[in-house]
Write a protein that holds these residues in place. Structure first.
Motif, PDB file in Angstrom:
ATOM      1  N   GLU A   1      57.097  18.574  36.389  1.00 39.31           N
ATOM      2  CA  GLU A   1      58.367  18.823  35.562  1.00 39.31           C
ATOM      3  C   GLU A   1      59.232  17.495  35.556  1.00 39.31           C
ATOM      4  O   GLU A   1      59.618  17.019  36.564  1.00 39.31           O
ATOM      5  CB  GLU A   1      59.168  20.180  36.564  1.00 39.31           C
ATOM      6  N   LYS A   2      59.757  17.511  34.540  1.00 35.29           N
ATOM      7  CA  LYS A   2      60.538  16.265  34.086  1.00 35.29           C
ATOM      8  C   LYS A   2      61.640  16.656  33.142  1.00 35.29           C
ATOM      9  O   LYS A   2      61.486  17.443  32.368  1.00 35.29           O
ATOM     10  CB  LYS A   2      59.679  14.972  33.413  1.00 35.29           C
ATOM     11  N   LYS A   3      62.405  15.975  33.270  1.00 32.78           N
ATOM     12  CA  LYS A   3      63.965  15.934  32.397  1.00 32.78           C
ATOM     13  C   LYS A   3      63.960  14.738  31.487  1.00 32.78           C
ATOM     14  O   LYS A   3      63.754  13.682  32.010  1.00 32.78           O
ATOM     15  CB  LYS A   3      64.997  16.590  33.165  1.00 32.78           C
TER      16      LYS A   3
ATOM     17  N   ILE B   1      64.897  11.148  32.701  1.00 33.86           N
ATOM     18  CA  ILE B   1      66.016  11.133  33.427  1.00 33.86           C
ATOM     19  C   ILE B   1      65.417  11.091  35.069  1.00 33.86           C
ATOM     20  O   ILE B   1      64.728  12.001  35.253  1.00 33.86           O
ATOM     21  CB  ILE B   1      66.907  12.082  33.254  1.00 33.86           C
ATOM     22  N   LYS B   2      66.026   9.969  35.489  1.00 28.20           N
ATOM     23  CA  LYS B   2      65.467  10.092  36.907  1.00 28.20           C
ATOM     24  C   LYS B   2      66.157  11.110  37.945  1.00 28.20           C
ATOM     25  O   LYS B   2      67.158  11.575  37.916  1.00 28.20           O
ATOM     26  CB  LYS B   2      66.062   8.404  37.714  1.00 28.20           C
ATOM     27  N   ASN B   3      65.028  11.671  38.734  1.00 34.28           N
ATOM     28  CA  ASN B   3      65.425  12.557  39.732  1.00 34.28           C
ATOM     29  C   ASN B   3      66.188  12.181  40.744  1.00 34.28           C
ATOM     30  O   ASN B   3      65.742  11.315  41.603  1.00 34.28           O
ATOM     31  CB  ASN B   3      64.189  13.545  40.183  1.00 34.28           C
TER      32      ASN B   3
END
Length: 158
Positions: free
Chosen positions: A8-10, A156-158
């Protein structure tokens, strides 16, 4: 422990939501069935409003990963999973060590030994992490890079 990996990535949109959705619509061939076919578009799948479910149109490896996501006004998210058909095939592949040792014991070619349990567990772990895990990592990154190029956004980096 998940049997099958997911990712999952944003992301943050560079353009506005309407332009990004327009770009995705232009580069996606509409298809209820997420199957590979020759096309000049980047993806195959469904787009409903600001939500999408697509596969890469690359023949041979594009259908392995299904990308589902949502594009909001300034950001979005995407979830990458292994396609249902491949999950079934890989589940059968994961059962081969158990089937093999059972057949060997039942036919009498091998006597039961507790070490066989460790061997079967080791083989299943190697199949899951070495084969399935590495293939998913490579193919999901390829699909996500294609999605990023088409939609023009930043992770966006988590």
């Amino acid at each position: 422990m998940n049997i099958f990996p997911t990712k999952e990535k944003k992301f943050k949109l560079i353009d506005d939501q309407a332009e990004t959705l327009n770009r995705l619509n232009r580069r996606t061939e509409k298809s209820e069935n997420l199957t590979s076919q020759h096309t000049d578009k980047s993806f195959r799948g469904m787009i409903n409003g600001n939500e999408f479910k697509v596969i890469s149109s690359v023949i041979g490896k594009g259908a392995f990963c299904v990308m589902t996501g949502k594009i909001n006004s300034e950001s979005g998210n995407v979830k990458v999973e292994i396609h249902k058909v491949f999950k079934i095939l890989l589940s059968i592949f994961l059962c081969f060590p158990i089937i093999g040792i059972t057949v060997a014991i039942l036919t009498g070619t091998e006597e039961f030994s507790p070490i066989f349990i460790l061997v079967v567990i080791g083989q299943i772990l190697i199949i899951r992490y070495a084969f399935i895990g590495i293939a998913f990592k490579y193919l999901s990154n390829s699909s996500l890079n294609r999605l990023r190029d088409v939609l023009d956004f930043e992770w966006i980096k988590n």
